[in-house]
Enzyme design. Structure first.
Site, PDB file in Angstrom:
ATOM      1  N   HIS A  20      47.329 139.930  17.750  1.00  0.00           N
ATOM      2  CA  HIS A  20      47.940 141.183  17.276  1.00  0.00           C
ATOM      3  C   HIS A  20      48.363 141.956  18.520  1.00  0.00           C
ATOM      4  O   HIS A  20      47.498 142.311  19.339  1.00  0.00           O
ATOM      5  CB  HIS A  20      46.941 141.992  16.460  1.00  0.00           C
ATOM      6  CG  HIS A  20      46.420 141.252  15.253  1.00  0.00           C
ATOM      7  ND1 HIS A  20      46.938 141.441  13.992  1.00  0.00           N
ATOM      8  CD2 HIS A  20      45.453 140.307  15.130  1.00  0.00           C
ATOM      9  CE1 HIS A  20      46.289 140.654  13.145  1.00  0.00           C
ATOM     10  NE2 HIS A  20      45.398 139.951  13.803  1.00  0.00           N
ATOM     11  N   GLU A 201      38.175 135.261   6.552  1.00  0.00           N
ATOM     12  CA  GLU A 201      37.540 135.827   7.754  1.00  0.00           C
ATOM     13  C   GLU A 201      36.227 136.466   7.269  1.00  0.00           C
ATOM     14  O   GLU A 201      35.148 135.948   7.511  1.00  0.00           O
ATOM     15  CB  GLU A 201      38.464 136.859   8.410  1.00  0.00           C
ATOM     16  CG  GLU A 201      37.866 137.552   9.635  1.00  0.00           C
ATOM     17  CD  GLU A 201      38.751 138.678  10.189  1.00  0.00           C
ATOM     18  OE1 GLU A 201      39.651 139.156   9.474  1.00  0.00           O
ATOM     19  OE2 GLU A 201      38.512 139.108  11.343  1.00  0.00           O
TER      20      GLU A 201
HETATM   21  N1  ADE Z   1      44.143 143.359  12.352  1.00  0.00           N
HETATM   22  C1  ADE Z   1      43.908 143.149  13.656  1.00  0.00           C
HETATM   23  N2  ADE Z   1      42.938 142.260  13.810  1.00  0.00           N
HETATM   24  C2  ADE Z   1      42.543 141.863  12.570  1.00  0.00           C
HETATM   25  C3  ADE Z   1      41.581 140.958  12.063  1.00  0.00           C
HETATM   26  N3  ADE Z   1      40.789 140.241  12.863  1.00  0.00           N
HETATM   27  N4  ADE Z   1      41.454 140.832  10.732  1.00  0.00           N
HETATM   28  C4  ADE Z   1      42.221 141.549   9.915  1.00  0.00           C
HETATM   29  N5  ADE Z   1      43.139 142.415  10.337  1.00  0.00           N
HETATM   30  C5  ADE Z   1      43.305 142.567  11.668  1.00  0.00           C
HETATM   31 ZN    ZN Z   2      43.868 138.708  13.213  1.00  0.00          ZN
END
Ligand code: ADE
Ligand code: ZN
Length: 342
Positions: A20, A201
């Site tokens: 990101h 995640e």
């Molecule tokens: N935005 C930035 N990093 C992120 C992550 N690990 N999971 C979800 N959204 C994000």
């Molecule tokens: Zn991410």
């Protein structure tokens, strides 16, 4: 770790597919941009900012992440952010980077889409000219906002269609399943965008299934919780769906208690197309090589595993066949030259 393996990890040509841009904002640049834009930060020093980076979970990180990026205001700020990341990635021997950005986190505070994209584009061109690094840009929808807002964001980005390769889905996962965004992903697909989504995640394996079946994702960002569902693992293997795994991020956000508990190696042993990435390197204590080094140390990976991960990164990238072949040839050359030397 033995020095040879370390040299192999740092030197091997690689692609980064899960970064990101806003998550590459180091505290020092944050202060510089705050001064440029005459903004007050709630911290006195870069060290104090880093002190605040102790996260309980994804949400506790996101709260600080959205606050941090408020120093990004003008085109130059987005340019400096992107160029700084790309030069840092180049130092890690990243040959190709596919970068996420979160336009809604900027347009929502009055920064025009045009400012964001023009700044990023200037940096992409300059970095490629200086270092040869190739890049792609992926626009992420914030899943804590509505599908209608995502659709409006997609339309707002269409004047810059040529700059953007794909769309993704990020932010607070739990309670915001991919099925909510099936419509906007369908529209993006019809417009020719490539599709990726964060799933598995913090969210359950069912979210990964939704990302594939309802959103049409071609690649899963993180995806580490797939391991709880053997049928899903088998499908990911059979369909060669890439997972962009981010080890340091997962430990910092408590997805795993420690690096030794991370399932990266198990996923590789199960035959999945796994890649290693940095996610938000300024927040999680390291760039792509730091991730590879930490995982290697804790999980006992070897040279073969590293070569597989690097190969996977180019296989999973949104590259044309010629460019992919060229990158893979360079990788094979590195591996065989290295074996000859040692
Ligand atoms: N935005 C930035 N990093 C992120 C992550 N690990 N999971 C979800 N959204 C994000
Ligand atoms: Zn991410």
């Amino acid at each position: 770790m033995n020095l040879e393996l370390k040299r192999f990890i740092t030197g091997i040509p690689k692609a980064e597919l899960h970064i990101h841009l806003e998550g590459s904002l180091e505290p020092e640049l944050m202060f510089e941009l705050a001064a440029r834009n005459r903004l007050e930060l709630p911290y006195r020093s870069a060290a104090q900012v880093r002190e605040a980076y102790r996260f309980r979970d994804l949400q506790s990180f996101l709260d600080i992440y959205y606050q941090g990026m408020s120093v990004l205001v003008g085109e130059e700020d987005f340019r400096d952010l992107t160029l700084t990341y790309l030069e840092r990635a180049h130092a890690d021997n990243v040959r190709h980077a596919e970068m996420f950005f979160d336009p809604q986190a900027h347009t929502g505070r009055g920064v025009p889409m045009e400012t964001v994209i023009r700044g990023i584009q200037a940096a992409r061109e300059e970095a490629e000219r200086r270092t040869g690094i190739s890049t792609r840009l992926i626009l992420c929808f914030l899943r804590h906002l509505s599908p209608e807002q995502a659709l409006a964001t997609l339309e707002e980005a269409l004047p810059f269609r040529d700059a953007i390769t794909g769309v993704g889905l990020d932010s607070s996962e739990l309670g915001n399943p991919p099925e909510r965004f099936a419509g906007v992903f369908g529209r993006a697909r019809a417009l020719g965008f490539r599709l990726v989504a964060h799933a598995g995640e913090e969210g359950p394996p069912g979210y990964i299934r939704q990302a594939l079946d309802l959103a049409g994702a071609e690649r899963i960002d993180h995806g580490v919780r797939c391991i709880e569902d053997p049928g899903l693992v088998e499908r990911l293997r059979r369909e060669r769906v890439p997972l962009t795994v981010c080890p340091l991020s997962n430990v910092r956000l408590r997805v795993f208690d420690s690096m030794a508990d991370h399932d990266l190696k198990r996923l590789m042993e199960l035959g999945l197309l796994v890649t290693v990435n940095s996610d938000d390197p300024a927040y999680f204590g390291g760039y792509i090589n730091d991730n590879l080094l930490a995982a290697t140390e804790a999980l006992g990976l070897g040279r073969e595993d590293i070569a597989t991960l690097a190969r996977n990164s180019f296989q999973a990238a949104f590259l044309g066949p010629k460019e992919r072949e060229r990158r893979l040839e360079e990788l094979d050359r590195f591996v065989s030259d290295f074996s000859r030397e040692v």
